[in-house]
Every structure is written in structure tokens, then in C-alpha cells.
Design a protein around this motif. Structure first.
Motif, mmCIF file in Angstrom:
data_model
loop_
_atom_site.group_PDB
_atom_site.id
_atom_site.type_symbol
_atom_site.label_atom_id
_atom_site.label_comp_id
_atom_site.label_asym_id
_atom_site.label_seq_id
_atom_site.Cartn_x
_atom_site.Cartn_y
_atom_site.Cartn_z
ATOM 1 N N LEU A 80 92.793 99.167 35.716
ATOM 2 C CA LEU A 80 93.944 99.993 35.397
ATOM 3 C C LEU A 80 93.634 100.703 34.084
ATOM 4 O O LEU A 80 93.643 100.089 33.021
ATOM 5 C CB LEU A 80 95.221 99.164 35.268
ATOM 6 C CG LEU A 80 96.492 99.983 35.051
ATOM 7 C CD1 LEU A 80 96.826 100.802 36.303
ATOM 8 C CD2 LEU A 80 97.680 99.078 34.679
ATOM 9 N N ARG A 81 93.354 101.983 34.182
ATOM 10 C CA ARG A 81 93.113 102.789 32.996
ATOM 11 C C ARG A 81 94.466 103.310 32.525
ATOM 12 O O ARG A 81 95.171 103.981 33.268
ATOM 13 C CB ARG A 81 92.185 103.951 33.314
ATOM 14 C CG ARG A 81 91.989 104.936 32.165
ATOM 15 C CD ARG A 81 91.266 104.326 30.999
ATOM 16 N NE ARG A 81 91.010 105.322 29.953
ATOM 17 C CZ ARG A 81 90.423 105.034 28.784
ATOM 18 N NH1 ARG A 81 90.017 103.784 28.527
ATOM 19 N NH2 ARG A 81 90.228 105.977 27.902
ATOM 20 N N MET A 82 94.803 103.012 31.281
ATOM 21 C CA MET A 82 96.100 103.388 30.729
ATOM 22 C C MET A 82 95.880 104.323 29.551
ATOM 23 O O MET A 82 95.334 103.913 28.521
ATOM 24 C CB MET A 82 96.863 102.135 30.284
ATOM 25 C CG MET A 82 97.024 101.094 31.387
ATOM 26 S SD MET A 82 98.014 99.672 30.897
ATOM 27 C CE MET A 82 96.923 98.914 29.691
ATOM 28 N N ASN A 83 96.275 105.577 29.733
ATOM 29 C CA ASN A 83 96.159 106.582 28.678
ATOM 30 C C ASN A 83 97.528 106.882 28.092
ATOM 31 O O ASN A 83 98.562 106.644 28.719
ATOM 32 C CB ASN A 83 95.555 107.867 29.249
ATOM 33 C CG ASN A 83 94.118 107.703 29.684
ATOM 34 O OD1 ASN A 83 93.361 106.911 29.114
ATOM 35 N ND2 ASN A 83 93.727 108.442 30.698
ATOM 36 N N ASP A 84 97.519 107.441 26.891
ATOM 37 C CA ASP A 84 98.756 107.860 26.235
ATOM 38 C C ASP A 84 99.809 106.745 26.282
ATOM 39 O O ASP A 84 100.958 106.952 26.711
ATOM 40 C CB ASP A 84 99.298 109.132 26.905
ATOM 41 C CG ASP A 84 100.455 109.749 26.141
ATOM 42 O OD1 ASP A 84 101.275 110.452 26.764
ATOM 43 O OD2 ASP A 84 100.560 109.503 24.931
ATOM 44 N N LEU A 85 99.411 105.578 25.843
ATOM 45 C CA LEU A 85 100.309 104.430 25.895
ATOM 46 C C LEU A 85 101.527 104.628 25.001
ATOM 47 O O LEU A 85 101.447 105.252 23.934
ATOM 48 C CB LEU A 85 99.560 103.159 25.502
ATOM 49 C CG LEU A 85 98.667 102.596 26.616
ATOM 50 C CD1 LEU A 85 97.606 101.674 26.046
ATOM 51 C CD2 LEU A 85 99.519 101.870 27.645
ATOM 52 N N LYS A 86 102.647 104.113 25.464
ATOM 53 C CA LYS A 86 103.921 104.225 24.755
ATOM 54 C C LYS A 86 104.438 102.825 24.429
ATOM 55 O O LYS A 86 104.095 101.857 25.126
ATOM 56 C CB LYS A 86 104.929 104.962 25.634
ATOM 57 C CG LYS A 86 104.452 106.341 26.109
ATOM 58 C CD LYS A 86 105.448 106.983 27.021
ATOM 59 C CE LYS A 86 104.950 108.306 27.597
ATOM 60 N NZ LYS A 86 104.634 109.299 26.552
ATOM 61 N N PRO A 87 105.288 102.707 23.423
ATOM 62 C CA PRO A 87 105.844 101.383 23.108
ATOM 63 C C PRO A 87 106.520 100.723 24.311
ATOM 64 O O PRO A 87 106.465 99.492 24.449
ATOM 65 C CB PRO A 87 106.844 101.687 21.996
ATOM 66 C CG PRO A 87 106.265 102.891 21.304
ATOM 67 C CD PRO A 87 105.671 103.714 22.421
ATOM 68 N N GLU A 88 107.109 101.519 25.178
ATOM 69 C CA GLU A 88 107.778 100.961 26.355
ATOM 70 C C GLU A 88 106.800 100.416 27.405
ATOM 71 O O GLU A 88 107.217 99.799 28.385
ATOM 72 C CB GLU A 88 108.712 101.984 27.010
ATOM 73 C CG GLU A 88 108.075 103.320 27.312
ATOM 74 C CD GLU A 88 108.334 104.344 26.210
ATOM 75 O OE1 GLU A 88 108.260 103.979 25.009
ATOM 76 O OE2 GLU A 88 108.570 105.529 26.551
ATOM 77 N N ASP A 89 105.508 100.627 27.201
ATOM 78 C CA ASP A 89 104.497 100.025 28.078
ATOM 79 C C ASP A 89 104.158 98.593 27.646
ATOM 80 O O ASP A 89 103.401 97.904 28.339
ATOM 81 C CB ASP A 89 103.212 100.854 28.073
ATOM 82 C CG ASP A 89 103.398 102.237 28.671
ATOM 83 O OD1 ASP A 89 102.866 103.204 28.086
ATOM 84 O OD2 ASP A 89 104.079 102.352 29.712
#
Length: 116
Positions: A80-89
Motif C-alpha cells: 500500500l503506497r500512501m502519498n500525501d498523508l494527512k493527519p486523518e490517515d
């Protein structure tokens, strides 16, 4: 039986990226779909992304365009590549595998923390 082991979690700043890996072992020939779920504190576990044995993918709306699920059948691994992570992630992320008989297997979970 299928065993799933996740890796790649950690703490990052908002906007950064992480890649989670999930290595499957055991009766892997019986695996059909694989996917990632997450559970934030005080919330229910929710589906994030899934990939079928044929490579079809699906995502929850909040991660579309930012997360990419992929599968390397030769390595019995899903990513799972996760870009532009946000606090809600921020959550504990769980790898899931569903056998052709419909049995669901889970990894132990790995923590992802995104700070603003």
C-alpha cells in the motif's frame, strides 16, 4: 492457514509518503482477494483498499488518488503506497486476505501516525 506480516509503518509529517508491505505465508495458493483496513482510536475498522487475484483494485473515497494498492504474486506480498498523508490517515493498518472459501485472515496490525 495463512499468516500475514505487515511492515513499513511509522511516524511522518503531513504530506509525506509511506509504503506498507504485507507478506503472506502458509496456504497462499488459496488466497483470493487481499486488502488493507485501518482502525483509528475510538473508531471502527474500515476498508482502505483491496485487490483481487486478477488485479482489480478498489479504494475508499478518502484515499483515492493518494493511495495505491499493488500485489506481487511471485513474492506473495501486497503493498500500500500512501502519498500525501494527512493527519486523518493516522490509524493502525491491518492486512487482510480472503481465501477462495471465504475465510478471512488478518495481520497483527501496524501503526501509521501522521502529524500536522
Amino acid at each position: 492457514q495463512v499468516q500475514l506480516v505487515e511492515s513499513g509503518g511509522g511516524s511522518v509529517q503531513a504530506g509525506e509518503s509511506l509504503t506498507l508491505s504485507c507478506a503472506a505465508s502458509g496456504s497462499i495458493s488459496g488466497i483470493n482477494a487481499m486488502g488493507w483496513y485501518r482502525q483509528a482510536p475510538g473508531k471502527q475498522r474500515e476498508s482502505v483498499a483491496a485487490i483481487s487475484s486478477a488485479g482489480y483494485t478498489s479504494y475508499r473515497d478518502s484515499v483515492k488518488g493518494r493511495f495505491t494498492i499493488s500485489r506481487d504474486n511471485a513474492k506473495n506480498t501486497v503493498y500500500l503506497r500512501m502519498n500525501d498523508l494527512k493527519p486523518e490517515d493516522t490509524a493502525v493498518y491491518f492486512c487482510n486476505a480472503v481465501s477462495r472459501l471465504g475465510v478471512s485472515y488478518w495481520g497483527q496490525g501496524i501503526r501509521v501516525t501522521v502529524s500536522s
